[in-house]
Write an enzyme that holds these catalytic residues in place. Structure first.
Site, PDB file in Angstrom:
ATOM      1  N   GLU A  79     -15.196  23.607  40.152  1.00  0.00           N
ATOM      2  CA  GLU A  79     -15.222  24.959  40.519  1.00  0.00           C
ATOM      3  C   GLU A  79     -16.198  25.519  39.165  1.00  0.00           C
ATOM      4  O   GLU A  79     -16.721  24.510  38.355  1.00  0.00           O
ATOM      5  CB  GLU A  79     -14.343  26.153  40.464  1.00  0.00           C
ATOM      6  CG  GLU A  79     -13.128  25.177  40.926  1.00  0.00           C
ATOM      7  CD  GLU A  79     -11.979  26.784  41.290  1.00  0.00           C
ATOM      8  OE1 GLU A  79     -11.435  27.188  40.179  1.00  0.00           O
ATOM      9  OE2 GLU A  79     -10.893  26.225  42.324  1.00  0.00           O
ATOM     10  N   ALA A 107     -14.962  25.167  35.744  1.00  0.00           N
ATOM     11  CA  ALA A 107     -13.765  24.171  36.337  1.00  0.00           C
ATOM     12  C   ALA A 107     -13.730  22.650  36.507  1.00  0.00           C
ATOM     13  O   ALA A 107     -13.913  22.550  37.895  1.00  0.00           O
ATOM     14  CB  ALA A 107     -12.018  23.835  36.900  1.00  0.00           C
ATOM     15  N   GLN A 143     -40.960   2.059  31.693  1.00  0.00           N
ATOM     16  CA  GLN A 143     -41.404   1.640  30.157  1.00  0.00           C
ATOM     17  C   GLN A 143     -42.649   0.391  30.887  1.00  0.00           C
ATOM     18  O   GLN A 143     -43.528   0.423  30.442  1.00  0.00           O
ATOM     19  CB  GLN A 143     -40.317   1.069  29.388  1.00  0.00           C
ATOM     20  CG  GLN A 143     -41.096   1.320  28.003  1.00  0.00           C
ATOM     21  CD  GLN A 143     -41.270   2.583  27.624  1.00  0.00           C
ATOM     22  OE1 GLN A 143     -41.161   3.235  27.924  1.00  0.00           O
ATOM     23  NE2 GLN A 143     -42.543   2.151  26.590  1.00  0.00           N
ATOM     24  N   GLY A 171     -48.085   4.383  32.590  1.00  0.00           N
ATOM     25  CA  GLY A 171     -48.374   5.208  33.199  1.00  0.00           C
ATOM     26  C   GLY A 171     -47.854   5.591  34.876  1.00  0.00           C
ATOM     27  O   GLY A 171     -46.890   6.617  35.140  1.00  0.00           O
ATOM     28  N   GLU A 221     -17.364  12.110  38.965  1.00  0.00           N
ATOM     29  CA  GLU A 221     -16.790  11.921  39.187  1.00  0.00           C
ATOM     30  C   GLU A 221     -16.075  10.964  37.815  1.00  0.00           C
ATOM     31  O   GLU A 221     -15.832   9.745  37.571  1.00  0.00           O
ATOM     32  CB  GLU A 221     -16.739  10.065  40.363  1.00  0.00           C
ATOM     33  CG  GLU A 221     -17.205  10.026  41.364  1.00  0.00           C
ATOM     34  CD  GLU A 221     -15.097  10.467  42.278  1.00  0.00           C
ATOM     35  OE1 GLU A 221     -15.700  10.711  43.305  1.00  0.00           O
ATOM     36  OE2 GLU A 221     -14.454   9.355  41.238  1.00  0.00           O
ATOM     37  N   GLU A 276     -17.468  10.526  29.066  1.00  0.00           N
ATOM     38  CA  GLU A 276     -16.884  10.957  27.809  1.00  0.00           C
ATOM     39  C   GLU A 276     -15.286  10.909  27.967  1.00  0.00           C
ATOM     40  O   GLU A 276     -14.907  10.810  27.536  1.00  0.00           O
ATOM     41  CB  GLU A 276     -17.126  12.621  27.215  1.00  0.00           C
ATOM     42  CG  GLU A 276     -18.468  12.368  26.728  1.00  0.00           C
ATOM     43  CD  GLU A 276     -19.589  12.215  27.527  1.00  0.00           C
ATOM     44  OE1 GLU A 276     -20.163  12.486  27.881  1.00  0.00           O
ATOM     45  OE2 GLU A 276     -20.777  12.305  27.376  1.00  0.00           O
TER      46      GLU A 276
HETATM   47  C1  LIG Z   1     -24.482  15.646  42.580  1.00  0.00           C
HETATM   48  C2  LIG Z   1     -23.412  16.575  41.846  1.00  0.00           C
HETATM   49  C3  LIG Z   1     -22.448  16.125  43.215  1.00  0.00           C
HETATM   50  C4  LIG Z   1     -20.485  16.184  42.790  1.00  0.00           C
HETATM   51  N1  LIG Z   1     -19.751  16.283  43.807  1.00  0.00           N
HETATM   52  C5  LIG Z   1     -18.958  16.629  43.638  1.00  0.00           C
HETATM   53  C6  LIG Z   1     -17.576  16.673  44.545  1.00  0.00           C
HETATM   54  O1  LIG Z   1     -17.972  16.201  45.598  1.00  0.00           O
HETATM   55  N2  LIG Z   1     -16.527  17.602  44.840  1.00  0.00           N
HETATM   56  C7  LIG Z   1     -16.308  17.532  43.757  1.00  0.00           C
HETATM   57  O2  LIG Z   1     -15.084  18.488  43.048  1.00  0.00           O
HETATM   58  N3  LIG Z   1     -16.601  17.641  42.678  1.00  0.00           N
HETATM   59  C8  LIG Z   1     -18.313  17.144  42.868  1.00  0.00           C
HETATM   60  N4  LIG Z   1     -18.986  17.613  41.865  1.00  0.00           N
HETATM   61  C9  LIG Z   1     -18.507  17.726  40.446  1.00  0.00           C
HETATM   62  C10 LIG Z   1     -18.707  17.002  39.226  1.00  0.00           C
HETATM   63  O3  LIG Z   1     -17.542  16.011  39.189  1.00  0.00           O
HETATM   64  C11 LIG Z   1     -18.668  17.766  37.458  1.00  0.00           C
HETATM   65  O4  LIG Z   1     -19.981  17.736  37.587  1.00  0.00           O
HETATM   66  C12 LIG Z   1     -18.332  16.899  36.524  1.00  0.00           C
HETATM   67  O5  LIG Z   1     -16.552  16.498  37.061  1.00  0.00           O
HETATM   68  C13 LIG Z   1     -18.297  17.157  35.387  1.00  0.00           C
HETATM   69  O6  LIG Z   1     -17.882  18.851  35.229  1.00  0.00           O
HETATM   70  P1  LIG Z   1     -18.954  19.933  34.580  1.00  0.00           P
HETATM   71  O7  LIG Z   1     -19.724  19.682  35.448  1.00  0.00           O
HETATM   72  O8  LIG Z   1     -18.213  21.097  34.424  1.00  0.00           O
HETATM   73  O9  LIG Z   1     -19.205  19.855  32.860  1.00  0.00           O
HETATM   74  P2  LIG Z   1     -18.324  19.524  31.602  1.00  0.00           P
HETATM   75  O10 LIG Z   1     -16.703  19.702  32.395  1.00  0.00           O
HETATM   76  O11 LIG Z   1     -18.586  21.326  31.300  1.00  0.00           O
HETATM   77  O12 LIG Z   1     -18.519  19.274  30.574  1.00  0.00           O
HETATM   78  C14 LIG Z   1     -20.021  19.174  30.185  1.00  0.00           C
HETATM   79  C15 LIG Z   1     -20.258  18.061  29.020  1.00  0.00           C
HETATM   80  O13 LIG Z   1     -18.670  18.133  27.957  1.00  0.00           O
HETATM   81  C16 LIG Z   1     -18.108  17.069  28.101  1.00  0.00           C
HETATM   82  N5  LIG Z   1     -16.834  17.391  27.480  1.00  0.00           N
HETATM   83  C17 LIG Z   1     -15.889  18.014  28.235  1.00  0.00           C
HETATM   84  N6  LIG Z   1     -14.480  18.123  28.924  1.00  0.00           N
HETATM   85  C18 LIG Z   1     -14.184  16.749  27.372  1.00  0.00           C
HETATM   86  C19 LIG Z   1     -13.198  16.608  26.520  1.00  0.00           C
HETATM   87  N7  LIG Z   1     -12.249  15.893  26.936  1.00  0.00           N
HETATM   88  N8  LIG Z   1     -13.612  15.251  25.329  1.00  0.00           N
HETATM   89  C20 LIG Z   1     -15.169  14.838  25.512  1.00  0.00           C
HETATM   90  N9  LIG Z   1     -15.777  15.352  25.748  1.00  0.00           N
HETATM   91  C21 LIG Z   1     -16.156  16.454  26.823  1.00  0.00           C
HETATM   92  C22 LIG Z   1     -18.584  16.267  29.343  1.00  0.00           C
HETATM   93  O14 LIG Z   1     -18.254  15.104  29.285  1.00  0.00           O
HETATM   94  C23 LIG Z   1     -19.758  16.856  29.642  1.00  0.00           C
HETATM   95  O15 LIG Z   1     -20.781  16.396  28.614  1.00  0.00           O
HETATM   96  C24 LIG Z   1     -20.307  16.994  41.538  1.00  0.00           C
HETATM   97  C25 LIG Z   1     -21.384  17.102  40.818  1.00  0.00           C
HETATM   98  C26 LIG Z   1     -22.730  16.846  41.130  1.00  0.00           C
HETATM   99  C27 LIG Z   1     -23.845  17.861  40.009  1.00  0.00           C
END
Ligand SMILES: Cc1cc2nc3c(=O)[nH]c(=O)nc-3n(C[C@H](O)[C@H](O)[C@H](O)COP(=O)(O)OP(=O)(O)OC[C@H]3O[C@@H](n4cnc5c(N)ncnc54)[C@H](O)[C@@H]3O)c2cc1C
Ligand SMILES: Cc1cc2nc3c(=O)[nH]c(=O)nc-3n(C[C@H](O)[C@H](O)[C@H](O)COP(=O)(O)OP(=O)(O)OC[C@H]3O[C@@H](n4cnc5c(N)ncnc54)[C@H](O)[C@@H]3O)c2cc1C
Lengths: 94, 381
Positions: free
Chosen positions: B127, B130, B337, B341, B364, B368
């Site tokens: 979400e 989340a 690299q 270019g 997925e 981290e």
């Molecule tokens: C192209 C694409 C397709 C996707 N497809 C799906 C899908 O089909 N279904 C679905 O449900 N989701 C999907 N997602 C969502 C994806 O799973 C999330 O983007 C991913 O889980 C990361 O969550 P976030 O983007 O909210 O990042 P955040 O959770 O906000 O993370 C931001 C940063 O903080 C770091 N971080 C967060 N928690 C911790 C911790 N405890 N310790 C250290 N570092 C931390 C993360 O590693 C990251 O570097 C998709 C995303 C993209 C971009």
């Protein structure tokens, strides 16, 4: 550290399995295993010292010895640079 | 320890490679630019049984093992990562959870058409607020007679605009101060369930990613998947395949970038000789090949453990996903690299591979999060 050590182990077993099966490409795979495993051992030992902090620098702790023991692995039996030459030749000749 | 693919696995590799190189690779650039959904290519993959690869034949799938699944996804991703992610999502986070947790009625109604490729699947966990912290989701499901009524917003839904069957995670209450999460099977045509926006992405652009909104969406109780309150078990149950899938996809991108860089280094001359004769280039190629092989072995190892139902599969799937996705990014950067270019130009494939690879360390489970899973596995021993 765990992920890359597991990868190094798999490359090593892979090369060994190819050797057992008398594969033509064993040489390239043996070089991949030697390059990756020896460089990995050095990275892992350095990080293990880091995790130990000051103690890691003391002869009272094993990691100090592991670090020294690892250092030659990228040099003997063909340096890392020589392994890379062997591997790239394997790729470029295809 | 056997490292060779079985005859059947080699057959999968050869047939998918042929299809992917002939039918997918030639359109990859155009579809990426236009953000065009590869309908025809998916129909072809459905005919090969690839939309239900890991589903038993009795439910309309191809009944392949996890190693064949890894091999097939790598081959598809070598041609186009967008197509690979569409296939990976419908297999690993839609078909597989229904296979693992569905009732017989749910399997007949939803899994069979998904596995045959007549319908496409999607998975709604993330979400806007989340992602990694998925259990903090805000979507709610409230009981009403024989139905649950769902309200909320789902972000980043791969296949959102094309899928007909969705697995949606929602909170059905609270238990011990924690959200109680339940998985629902939701049909695309259910009133109130709509695609609210289309994400314009850096890469993997032929795979569409959507925000979906749920406004008073009435889902029959018969569509609860895996029992009320078991939503996170359903979600976690699909992680191994999902991570092995993204690792394989990453290996496909890395292999494609390595192949292009190798070819280019032999063709391009500088200072009177092919750049492949410079040791700086040779050593880059050697590192790229070595680490891509290591990534592939970690991926096959995790897949072999999945096939053998090992308890530690989760940790190994995380190792494979972490290493393969980070490797794909390094390899693509080095492939650019080596192209100099030209590597920055849309005329060369490596520019696309670099963009396609960038998401693999994020979805997925980010790198981290994979490190958290792996370190927990080590620390508990
Ligand atoms: C192209 C694409 C397709 C996707 N497809 C799906 C899908 O089909 N279904 C679905 O449900 N989701 C999907 N997602 C969502 C994806 O799973 C999330 O983007 C991913 O889980 C990361 O969550 P976030 O983007 O909210 O990042 P955040 O959770 O906000 O993370 C931001 C940063 O903080 C770091 N971080 C967060 N928690 C911790 C911790 N405890 N310790 C250290 N570092 C931390 C993360 O590693 C990251 O570097 C998709 C995303 C993209 C971009
Ligand atoms: C503890 C130990 C045990 C050993 N055991 C044995 C043994 O039992 N039998 C035996 O025969 N030998 C043995 N050796 C020798 C070992 O194999 C050599 O040290 C090794 O081959 C490197 O050779 P060198 O030290 O002369 O370094 P050099 O070859 O002089 O190399 C110096 C540096 O130049 C680099 N370099 C050299 N050529 C190239 C090139 N073409 N391209 C790019 N870079 C290059 C190397 O990679 C290295 O970084 C041992 C060495 C040690 C330290």
């Amino acid at each position: 550290m765990a992920t890359e050590t597991e990868a190094a182990r798999l490359l090593t077993f892979r090369a060994a399995a190819m050797k057992d099966a008398n594969y033509k490409q064993t040489g390239v795979y043996a070089s991949m295993a030697k390059l990756f495993a020896s460089e990995n051992a050095n990275r892992v030992c350095a990080d293990a010292i880091q995790i130990h902090g000051g103690n890691g620098y003391s002869r009272h702790y094993n990691v100090e010895k592991y670090y020294r023991d690892a250092r030659i692995t990228t040099i003997y039996e063909g340096t890392s640079e020589i392994q890379r030459i062997v591997i790239s030749r394997g790729i470029l000749k295809d | 320890m056997n490292f060779d693919l079985s005859e059947e696995q080699q057959m999968v590799q050869n047939s998918i490679r042929e299809f992917a190189q002939n039918e997918i690779a030639p359109i990859a650039r155009e579809y990426d630019e236009a953000e065009k959904f590869p309908r025809r290519q998916l129909d072809g993959l459905a005919e090969l049984g690839l939309l239900g690869m890991i589903i038993p034949e009795e439910y309309g799938g191809a009944g392949l093992d996890a190693i064949s699944y890894a091999v097939a996804l790598e081959e598809i991703a070598r041609a186009d990562a967008s197509v690979a992610v569409i296939v990976s999502v419908t297999n690993s986070v839609c078909c597989y959870p229904i296979l693992s947790f569905g009732t017989e009625v749910q399997k007949q109604k939803y899994l069979v058409p998904l596995a045959k490729g007549e319908k496409l699947g999607a998975f709604c966990l993330s979400e806007p607020q989340a992602g990694s912290d998925a259990t903090n989701l805000k979507t709610r499901a409230v009981e009403d007679g024989d139905f649950y009524v769902l309200n909320g917003t789902k972000a980043w839904v791969s296949n959102g605009a094309q899928a007909e069957v969705f697995i949606v995670m929602a909170a059905t209450g609270e238990r011990d101060g924690k959200k109680e999460i339940t998985a629902f099977i939701v049909e695309a045509s259910t009133p109130g369930f709509t695609v609210s926006s289309h994400e314009h992405k850096m890469g993997q652009r032929a795979s569409q990613t959507n925000e979906m909104s749920l406004t008073d969406v009435r889902v029959p109780k018969a569509n609860v998947l895996g029992g009320v309150g078991n939503g996170m078990r359903v979600a976690f149950g699909s992680l191994d395949n999902g991570r092995i899938g993204v690792a394989s996809l990453s290996n496909g991108i890395a292999q494609a970038a390595l192949d292009e860089a190798t070819k280019y280094s032999k063709d391009r001359t500088a200072f009177g000789k092919p750049i492949a004769e410079f040791q700086a280039i040779q050593h880059k190629l050697a590192d790229m090949a070595t680490e891509t092989e290591a990534a592939r072995l970690l991926t096959f190892r995790a897949a072999a453990m999945k096939d053998a139902n090992y308890k530690q599969t989760g940790v190994y799937a995380s190792m494979a996903k972490l290493f393969a996705s980070e490797n794909a990014n390094r390899v693509c950067a080095d492939a650019i690299q080596i192209h100099g270019g030209n590597g920055y130009s849309r005329h060369y494939n490596v520019e696309k591979y670099y963009r396609d690879a960038r998401i693999t360390t994020i979805y997925e489970g980010t790198s981290e999060i994979q490190r958290i899973v792996i370190s927990r596995g080590i620390l508990k021993d």
